[in-house]
Write an enzyme that holds these catalytic residues in place. Structure first.
Site, short mmCIF file in Angstrom:
data_model
loop_
_atom_site.label_atom_id
_atom_site.label_comp_id
_atom_site.label_asym_id
_atom_site.label_seq_id
_atom_site.Cartn_x
_atom_site.Cartn_y
_atom_site.Cartn_z
N HIS A 72 0.80 -1.24 -0.09
CA HIS A 72 0.07 -0.09 0.06
C HIS A 72 0.85 1.29 0.11
O HIS A 72 1.98 1.24 0.60
CB HIS A 72 -0.99 -0.03 1.12
CG HIS A 72 -2.04 -0.84 1.03
ND1 HIS A 72 -3.12 -0.82 1.75
CD2 HIS A 72 -2.35 -2.05 0.18
CE1 HIS A 72 -4.07 -1.83 1.56
NE2 HIS A 72 -3.45 -2.75 0.71
N TYR A 195 -9.33 4.96 7.79
CA TYR A 195 -9.48 5.26 9.04
C TYR A 195 -10.44 6.30 9.50
O TYR A 195 -10.45 7.38 8.62
CB TYR A 195 -8.19 5.72 9.42
CG TYR A 195 -7.08 4.72 9.92
CD1 TYR A 195 -6.47 4.35 8.87
CD2 TYR A 195 -6.85 4.18 10.87
CE1 TYR A 195 -5.42 3.44 8.73
CE2 TYR A 195 -5.67 3.23 11.21
CZ TYR A 195 -4.98 2.71 10.20
OH TYR A 195 -4.08 1.98 10.19
N PRO A 287 -4.30 -0.74 18.91
CA PRO A 287 -4.02 -0.99 17.57
C PRO A 287 -4.05 -0.20 16.31
O PRO A 287 -3.98 -0.40 15.27
CB PRO A 287 -5.15 -2.30 17.41
CG PRO A 287 -6.07 -2.17 18.30
CD PRO A 287 -5.69 -1.48 19.60
N LYS A 291 1.24 -0.79 15.31
CA LYS A 291 2.45 -0.96 15.65
C LYS A 291 2.82 -2.43 16.61
O LYS A 291 3.95 -2.61 16.70
CB LYS A 291 2.78 0.28 16.79
CG LYS A 291 2.67 1.31 15.80
CD LYS A 291 4.04 1.56 14.59
CE LYS A 291 3.92 2.54 13.80
NZ LYS A 291 3.92 2.32 12.47
N TYR A 379 3.62 6.22 10.59
CA TYR A 379 3.04 4.84 9.98
C TYR A 379 3.77 3.78 9.37
O TYR A 379 3.57 2.66 9.65
CB TYR A 379 1.71 5.61 9.35
CG TYR A 379 0.62 4.46 9.28
CD1 TYR A 379 -0.36 4.39 9.99
CD2 TYR A 379 0.48 3.77 7.85
CE1 TYR A 379 -1.41 3.30 9.76
CE2 TYR A 379 -0.40 2.89 7.53
CZ TYR A 379 -1.31 2.75 8.30
OH TYR A 379 -2.29 1.70 8.24
C1 LIG Z 1 -7.15 -9.85 20.07
C2 LIG Z 1 -5.84 -8.94 19.35
C3 LIG Z 1 -5.79 -8.24 18.14
C4 LIG Z 1 -4.97 -7.43 17.95
N1 LIG Z 1 -4.93 -6.80 16.70
C5 LIG Z 1 -4.03 -6.11 16.18
C6 LIG Z 1 -3.80 -5.31 15.10
O1 LIG Z 1 -4.78 -5.08 14.60
N2 LIG Z 1 -2.69 -4.54 14.51
C7 LIG Z 1 -1.67 -4.64 15.38
O2 LIG Z 1 -0.42 -4.08 14.88
N3 LIG Z 1 -1.51 -5.24 16.33
C8 LIG Z 1 -2.85 -6.17 16.85
N4 LIG Z 1 -2.62 -6.89 18.01
C9 LIG Z 1 -1.31 -6.76 18.48
C10 LIG Z 1 -0.26 -7.92 17.84
O3 LIG Z 1 -0.96 -8.85 17.45
C11 LIG Z 1 0.54 -8.17 18.94
O4 LIG Z 1 1.56 -7.02 19.04
C12 LIG Z 1 1.56 -9.36 18.52
O5 LIG Z 1 0.83 -10.60 18.60
C13 LIG Z 1 2.95 -9.63 19.68
O6 LIG Z 1 3.68 -10.80 19.20
P1 LIG Z 1 4.11 -11.50 20.41
O7 LIG Z 1 4.93 -12.56 19.80
O8 LIG Z 1 4.95 -10.54 21.27
O9 LIG Z 1 3.00 -11.93 21.39
P2 LIG Z 1 1.89 -13.11 21.15
O10 LIG Z 1 1.40 -13.04 19.87
O11 LIG Z 1 0.88 -12.93 22.21
O12 LIG Z 1 2.73 -14.33 21.54
C14 LIG Z 1 2.63 -14.83 22.98
C15 LIG Z 1 2.70 -16.40 22.68
O13 LIG Z 1 3.15 -16.65 24.18
C16 LIG Z 1 2.43 -17.87 24.36
N5 LIG Z 1 2.46 -18.08 25.91
C17 LIG Z 1 1.92 -17.31 26.95
N6 LIG Z 1 2.19 -17.63 28.06
C18 LIG Z 1 2.90 -18.74 27.82
C19 LIG Z 1 3.27 -19.79 28.86
N7 LIG Z 1 3.28 -19.81 30.24
N8 LIG Z 1 4.17 -20.85 28.30
C20 LIG Z 1 4.36 -21.11 26.98
N9 LIG Z 1 3.84 -20.05 25.98
C21 LIG Z 1 2.87 -19.17 26.71
C22 LIG Z 1 1.33 -17.56 23.78
O14 LIG Z 1 0.26 -18.72 23.71
C23 LIG Z 1 1.22 -16.91 22.54
O15 LIG Z 1 1.50 -17.84 21.50
C24 LIG Z 1 -3.58 -7.55 18.51
C25 LIG Z 1 -3.26 -8.23 19.72
C26 LIG Z 1 -4.82 -9.01 20.20
C27 LIG Z 1 -4.48 -9.97 21.57
#
Ligand SMILES: Cc1cc2nc3c(=O)[nH]c(=O)nc-3n(C[C@H](O)[C@H](O)[C@H](O)COP(=O)(O)OP(=O)(O)OC[C@H]3O[C@@H](n4cnc5c(N)ncnc54)[C@H](O)[C@@H]3O)c2cc1C
Length: 384
Positions: A72, A195, A287, A291, A379
């Protein structure tokens, strides 16, 4: 059992870190509490900064992203019944790419397993010891301990790693609204993200692919999804997106819907002894600025570099600066996400004066190249 880096969590942060370390000859074990199907189907983010795409491409995991990702060059701000295009690429020379987080997770799991990587699903981490260091986890009813040189806490906001850090400082802000997110089996009614600010609340028209739309509605933070039958969702989306001219919102079957509360959160520092926090384990953004996923990628990119330097030369220079380097970027993203959120959402407690200020701010961003450039630069993402 022993590995060099024990990674807690198989979200984008943990999986990408494992992959980056592997490309530099460093071993890791990823422990994930959920099963593989759950992790690969979880609907979350979908907009990648150019820096995120560059990292995935440089590490050889972007074949499908390059084929299927939608590049985009702009976005639309819609308010007062009029659309205003922000030409991201003209203003910054950079682009963003629509490619769902679920697809990145699938690509990373596939590439790790194909390389013989050790990713253990349904392995819940119960405790971490950042001094020893070691990780205690339960899998198949058995409790085991994994010893390591370093622990990477990539276990998201509700994980076990952050609570294990003593004396950590938390900064937090809540919002009186959340997002009702909808995945709909209908071609998007727009080529670029819209948006939309409306007196009834914010709305976002995003997309997952040429045939699947992703739409969001601002709702009260404690709203119940049972109060939102599909017809009500489409009616509300049509009302908020209404615009002068002949644009129409296409509707279709809703595949998935859920309500997510919004929160800003930062934990400092992001390192304790031999444990490093990365991604949502250390920080959360609303969200609106897209980011969250991008910050997870930038954190582990810095962490992979720091660990590589340490293993190869014994130098602590980058490791000791990991938290400071990441937090600088994190706070910029926190501010931008907060700014986008308050610019575009309707705050139920805001008075008439506040509404006029908000509208003036929107007019300014839409009408001033300097203000639009500030939005665009943040952005598309600042360079890593
Ligand atoms: C419902 C939702 C919608 C979102 N929508 C957007 C969006 O539209 N745009 C955007 O930019 N961001 C969005 N986000 C944020 C984005 O998805 C997150 O910033 C991203 O997933 C971060 O990645 P991560 O790997 O740090 O954490 P996560 O993706 O949360 O991964 C963490 C992992 O650790 C695992 N875990 C947790 N505890 C334990 C444990 N005790 N033992 C073993 N494993 C464990 C979990 O199961 C998970 O798989 C959203 C988040 C959520 C929750």
């Amino acid at each position: 059992m022993r590995t060099q880096v024990a990674i807690v969590g198989a979200g984008p942060a943990g999986l990408l870190l494992s992959h980056l370390l592997h490309t530099r000859g460093i071993d890791s074990v990823v422990l994930e509490s959920r099963d593989r199907t759950y992790v690969e189907r979880r609907q979350r983010a979908g907009l990648l900064e150019q820096g995120t795409v560059d990292v995935l491409r440089a590490s050889g995991v972007a074949d499908r992203l390059d084929r299927e990702g939608l590049v985009h060059h702009g976005l639309e701000l819609r308010f007062g019944g009029t659309g205003h295009r922000i030409p991201l690429t003209d203003l910054t020379g950079r682009t963003v790419t629509v490619y769902a987080q679920t697809e990145i997770v699938k690509d990373l799991i596939a590439v790790r397993l194909a390389a013989g990587g050790d990713v253990r699903f349904e392995a819940e981490v119960l405790a971490v010891d950042s001094g020893t260091p070691s990780v205690t986890y339960r899998q198949n009813g058995e409790t085991r301990t994994l010893e390591c040189d370093v622990i990477a806490g990539c276990d998201g906001f509700h994980g076990v790693c952050r609570p294990a850090v003593p004396g950590l400082r938390a900064f937090e802000r809540g919002y009186p609204y959340g997002w009702l997110g909808v995945l709909a089996d209908v071609p998007p009614s727009t080529e670029e993200l819209i948006y939309c600010h409306h007196e009834r609340g914010f709305a976002l028209h995003s997309l997952r692919s040429p045939s699947v739309s992703r739409l969001y509605l601002q709702v009260p933070h404690d709203d119940d999804i049972a109060r939102w039958p599909d017809e009500r969702i489409w009616d509300e989306l049509r009302t908020r997106f209404a615009v002068d001219g002949d644009w129409e919102l296409r509707d279709g079957p809703i595949l998935e819907k859920s309500i997510t509360p919004m929160r800003s959160f930062v934990a400092e520092p992001m390192r304790h002894d031999r444990m490093f926090l990365a991604g949502d384990a250390a920080h959360i953004v609303p969200p609106t600025g897209a980011k969250g996923l991008n910050l997870a990628v930038s954190d582990v990119t810095v962490l992979a570099r720091a660990l590589t330097e340490w293993y190869k030369s014994g130098s602590y220079a980058l490791i000791d600066n990991y938290s400071d380097i990441c937090l600088k970027r994190v706070w910029r993203a926190e501010h931008f996400s907060y700014w986008m959120t308050t610019l575009l959402h309707t705050d139920p407690s805001q008075d008439a004066f506040g509404h006029r200020l908000q509208r003036s701010h929107l007019d300014y961003v839409a009408g001033s190249q300097a203000a639009a450039t500030m939005l665009a630069e943040n952005y598309v993402g600042l360079p890593l």
